[in-house]
Design a protein around this motif. Structure first.
Motif, PDB file in Angstrom:
ATOM      1  N   ARG A  42       0.940  -1.170  -0.485  1.00 53.63           N
ATOM      2  CA  ARG A  42      -0.124   0.165  -0.055  1.00 53.63           C
ATOM      3  C   ARG A  42       0.608   1.170   0.032  1.00 53.63           C
ATOM      4  O   ARG A  42      -0.070   2.241  -0.470  1.00 53.63           O
ATOM      5  N   ILE A  43       1.717   1.414   0.622  1.00 53.66           N
ATOM      6  CA  ILE A  43       2.796   2.145   0.911  1.00 53.66           C
ATOM      7  C   ILE A  43       3.565   2.822  -0.216  1.00 53.66           C
ATOM      8  O   ILE A  43       3.867   3.672  -0.961  1.00 53.66           O
ATOM      9  N   ASP A  44       3.956   1.289  -1.521  1.00 53.81           N
ATOM     10  CA  ASP A  44       4.409   1.512  -2.182  1.00 53.81           C
ATOM     11  C   ASP A  44       3.485   2.684  -3.404  1.00 53.81           C
ATOM     12  O   ASP A  44       4.222   3.158  -4.760  1.00 53.81           O
ATOM     13  N   ALA A  45       2.146   1.876  -2.963  1.00 58.56           N
ATOM     14  CA  ALA A  45       1.178   2.381  -4.128  1.00 58.56           C
ATOM     15  C   ALA A  45       1.117   3.451  -3.947  1.00 58.56           C
ATOM     16  O   ALA A  45       0.590   4.062  -4.987  1.00 58.56           O
ATOM     17  N   GLN A  46       0.679   4.377  -2.614  1.00 61.30           N
ATOM     18  CA  GLN A  46       0.681   5.832  -2.565  1.00 61.30           C
ATOM     19  C   GLN A  46       2.284   6.118  -3.048  1.00 61.30           C
ATOM     20  O   GLN A  46       1.462   7.450  -3.574  1.00 61.30           O
ATOM     21  N   GLU A  47       3.416   5.918  -2.620  1.00 57.02           N
ATOM     22  CA  GLU A  47       4.828   6.662  -2.635  1.00 57.02           C
ATOM     23  C   GLU A  47       3.994   7.047  -5.023  1.00 57.02           C
ATOM     24  O   GLU A  47       4.706   8.070  -5.508  1.00 57.02           O
ATOM     25  N   GLN A  48       4.270   5.730  -5.418  1.00 54.10           N
ATOM     26  CA  GLN A  48       3.408   5.593  -7.067  1.00 54.10           C
ATOM     27  C   GLN A  48       2.888   7.084  -8.007  1.00 54.10           C
ATOM     28  O   GLN A  48       2.961   7.782  -8.694  1.00 54.10           O
ATOM     29  N   ALA A  49       1.625   6.996  -6.385  1.00 57.45           N
ATOM     30  CA  ALA A  49       1.114   7.859  -6.566  1.00 57.45           C
ATOM     31  C   ALA A  49       1.271   9.026  -6.766  1.00 57.45           C
ATOM     32  O   ALA A  49       0.472   9.799  -7.641  1.00 57.45           O
ATOM     33  N   LEU A  50       1.819   9.137  -5.649  1.00 53.20           N
ATOM     34  CA  LEU A  50       1.940  10.623  -4.897  1.00 53.20           C
ATOM     35  C   LEU A  50       3.334  10.506  -6.296  1.00 53.20           C
ATOM     36  O   LEU A  50       3.540  12.318  -6.508  1.00 53.20           O
ATOM     37  N   GLU A  51       4.459  10.436  -6.454  1.00 50.80           N
ATOM     38  CA  GLU A  51       5.324  10.852  -8.245  1.00 50.80           C
ATOM     39  C   GLU A  51       4.779  10.644  -8.602  1.00 50.80           C
ATOM     40  O   GLU A  51       4.721  12.321  -9.846  1.00 50.80           O
ATOM     41  N   ALA A  52       3.554  10.332  -9.911  1.00 49.18           N
ATOM     42  CA  ALA A  52       2.616  10.087 -10.509  1.00 49.18           C
ATOM     43  C   ALA A  52       2.402  11.893 -10.362  1.00 49.18           C
ATOM     44  O   ALA A  52       2.476  12.635 -11.576  1.00 49.18           O
ATOM     45  N   LEU A  53       1.452  12.040  -9.110  1.00 49.61           N
ATOM     46  CA  LEU A  53       1.416  13.723  -9.003  1.00 49.61           C
ATOM     47  C   LEU A  53       1.886  14.841  -9.057  1.00 49.61           C
ATOM     48  O   LEU A  53       1.711  15.433  -9.426  1.00 49.61           O
ATOM     49  N   LYS A  54       2.988  14.528  -8.812  1.00 50.02           N
ATOM     50  CA  LYS A  54       4.124  15.190  -8.514  1.00 50.02           C
ATOM     51  C   LYS A  54       4.549  15.296  -9.840  1.00 50.02           C
ATOM     52  O   LYS A  54       4.786  16.511 -10.551  1.00 50.02           O
ATOM     53  N   ASP A  55       4.648  14.275 -10.815  1.00 50.32           N
ATOM     54  CA  ASP A  55       5.281  14.112 -12.397  1.00 50.32           C
ATOM     55  C   ASP A  55       4.593  15.302 -12.711  1.00 50.32           C
ATOM     56  O   ASP A  55       4.052  16.631 -13.997  1.00 50.32           O
ATOM     57  N   ALA A  56       2.644  14.742 -12.516  1.00 48.17           N
ATOM     58  CA  ALA A  56       1.854  15.300 -13.233  1.00 48.17           C
ATOM     59  C   ALA A  56       1.911  17.420 -12.599  1.00 48.17           C
ATOM     60  O   ALA A  56       1.719  18.261 -14.129  1.00 48.17           O
ATOM     61  N   THR A  57       2.376  17.836 -11.787  1.00 50.75           N
ATOM     62  CA  THR A  57       1.954  18.786 -11.132  1.00 50.75           C
ATOM     63  C   THR A  57       3.028  19.880 -11.871  1.00 50.75           C
ATOM     64  O   THR A  57       2.995  20.877 -12.693  1.00 50.75           O
ATOM     65  N   SER A  58       4.155  19.096 -11.394  1.00 46.71           N
ATOM     66  CA  SER A  58       5.477  19.342 -12.612  1.00 46.71           C
ATOM     67  C   SER A  58       5.033  20.005 -14.344  1.00 46.71           C
ATOM     68  O   SER A  58       5.384  21.083 -14.514  1.00 46.71           O
ATOM     69  N   GLN A  59       4.056  19.068 -15.034  1.00 49.33           N
ATOM     70  CA  GLN A  59       4.021  18.988 -15.926  1.00 49.33           C
ATOM     71  C   GLN A  59       3.328  19.999 -17.084  1.00 49.33           C
ATOM     72  O   GLN A  59       3.258  21.818 -17.149  1.00 49.33           O
ATOM     73  N   LEU A  60       2.046  20.338 -15.668  1.00 45.06           N
ATOM     74  CA  LEU A  60       1.031  21.700 -15.850  1.00 45.06           C
ATOM     75  C   LEU A  60       1.725  22.667 -15.214  1.00 45.06           C
ATOM     76  O   LEU A  60       1.664  23.657 -16.060  1.00 45.06           O
ATOM     77  N   LEU A  61       2.897  23.260 -14.125  1.00 51.32           N
ATOM     78  CA  LEU A  61       3.882  23.889 -14.158  1.00 51.32           C
ATOM     79  C   LEU A  61       4.320  24.455 -15.030  1.00 51.32           C
ATOM     80  O   LEU A  61       4.137  25.283 -15.713  1.00 51.32           O
ATOM     81  N   ASP A  62       5.243  23.504 -15.585  1.00 51.45           N
ATOM     82  CA  ASP A  62       6.133  23.596 -16.788  1.00 51.45           C
ATOM     83  C   ASP A  62       5.502  24.620 -17.917  1.00 51.45           C
ATOM     84  O   ASP A  62       5.211  25.149 -18.589  1.00 51.45           O
ATOM     85  N   ASP A  63       3.531  24.159 -18.341  1.00 49.97           N
ATOM     86  CA  ASP A  63       3.057  24.091 -19.460  1.00 49.97           C
ATOM     87  C   ASP A  63       2.637  25.557 -19.090  1.00 49.97           C
ATOM     88  O   ASP A  63       2.618  26.411 -20.010  1.00 49.97           O
ATOM     89  N   LYS A  64       2.294  26.137 -17.459  1.00 51.60           N
ATOM     90  CA  LYS A  64       1.167  26.809 -17.211  1.00 51.60           C
ATOM     91  C   LYS A  64       2.519  27.995 -17.704  1.00 51.60           C
ATOM     92  O   LYS A  64       1.901  29.465 -18.072  1.00 51.60           O
ATOM     93  N   LYS A  65       3.628  27.804 -16.975  1.00 49.00           N
ATOM     94  CA  LYS A  65       4.764  28.747 -18.170  1.00 49.00           C
ATOM     95  C   LYS A  65       5.199  29.021 -18.827  1.00 49.00           C
ATOM     96  O   LYS A  65       5.377  30.761 -19.335  1.00 49.00           O
ATOM     97  N   LEU A  66       4.778  28.148 -19.896  1.00 48.20           N
ATOM     98  CA  LEU A  66       5.167  28.418 -21.435  1.00 48.20           C
ATOM     99  C   LEU A  66       4.356  29.446 -21.955  1.00 48.20           C
ATOM    100  O   LEU A  66       4.108  30.512 -23.146  1.00 48.20           O
ATOM    101  N   GLN A  67       3.419  29.147 -21.208  1.00 45.66           N
ATOM    102  CA  GLN A  67       1.359  30.411 -21.415  1.00 45.66           C
ATOM    103  C   GLN A  67       2.085  31.325 -21.084  1.00 45.66           C
ATOM    104  O   GLN A  67       1.824  32.646 -21.600  1.00 45.66           O
ATOM    105  N   LEU A  68       2.399  31.554 -19.564  1.00 44.49           N
ATOM    106  CA  LEU A  68       3.141  32.762 -19.361  1.00 44.49           C
ATOM    107  C   LEU A  68       4.493  33.422 -20.182  1.00 44.49           C
ATOM    108  O   LEU A  68       3.679  34.543 -19.922  1.00 44.49           O
ATOM    109  N   ASP A  69       4.731  32.986 -20.212  1.00 44.41           N
ATOM    110  CA  ASP A  69       5.799  33.209 -21.079  1.00 44.41           C
ATOM    111  C   ASP A  69       5.899  34.151 -22.811  1.00 44.41           C
ATOM    112  O   ASP A  69       5.772  34.956 -22.721  1.00 44.41           O
ATOM    113  N   ALA A  70       4.720  33.312 -23.425  1.00 42.40           N
ATOM    114  CA  ALA A  70       3.948  33.247 -24.380  1.00 42.40           C
ATOM    115  C   ALA A  70       3.459  35.054 -23.919  1.00 42.40           C
ATOM    116  O   ALA A  70       2.995  35.566 -25.881  1.00 42.40           O
TER     117      ALA A  70
END
Length: 173
Positions: A42-70
């Protein structure tokens, strides 16, 4: 022998009781081990979910930064365009002011020439009836010789008033 038999039986029963206890402990340890393995999964699954959420958030922030720069680039371009237009408008405004001044000067020169060519008495009569401000502006643009002749034909009070107006508002060159 009975004694020996009793001792052996007691020892075997004790050993069997201990063996049951060992078996129960092993079973408990196995159950506990399974629980721990499940918790780790369960902890491993939660860690994987957290990592996936972290990656998705990072990607979203990068996209927003690109939009903001544009958007920032667009705003900068628009700002430069507005400044260029303001500069053009300011230049045109200065040119229009110059043209307007030239027109006013040409108009005043024409009016001055008309009054300079008139007879002094007729011009004096017109200036006497004219608004003092306008009359002083026109008179200020006339040559001194013509101005003197016109003042000579006016009533002294009116000539004095117009002279004061000319002195207060000297002609613009």
């Amino acid at each position: 022998m009975k004694r020996l038999f009793l001792v052996v039986t007691a020892t075997v029963s004790l050993y069997a009781a201990d063996n049951t206890r060992v078996f129960d402990c092993t079973k408990i340890f196995e159950e506990r081990k399974m629980e721990l393995v499940q918790k780790l999964e369960r902890i491993d699954a939660q860690e994987q979910a957290l990592e996936a959420l972290k990656d998705a958030t990072s990607q979203l922030l990068d996209d927003k930064k690109l939009q903001l720069d544009a958007q920032e680039k667009k705003i900068t371009a628009l700002e430069a365009e507005v400044k260029a237009k303001e500069a053009r408008i300011e230049k045109m405004l200065q040119e229009n002011k110059k043209v307007l001044e030239d027109i006013k000067k040409a108009k005043m020169d024409k009016v001055s020439n008309i009054y300079a060519k008139m007879k002094a008495g007729a011009a004096a009569e017109i200036f006497t009836k004219m608004d003092s401000e306008k009359a002083s502006q026109i008179l200020a643009s006339l040559p001194p010789k013509v101005l003197g002749k016109i003042f000579a034909k006016m009533k002294p009070e009116k000539a004095a008033e117009l002279t004061n107006k000319i002195n207060q508002n000297p002609p613009k060159k």
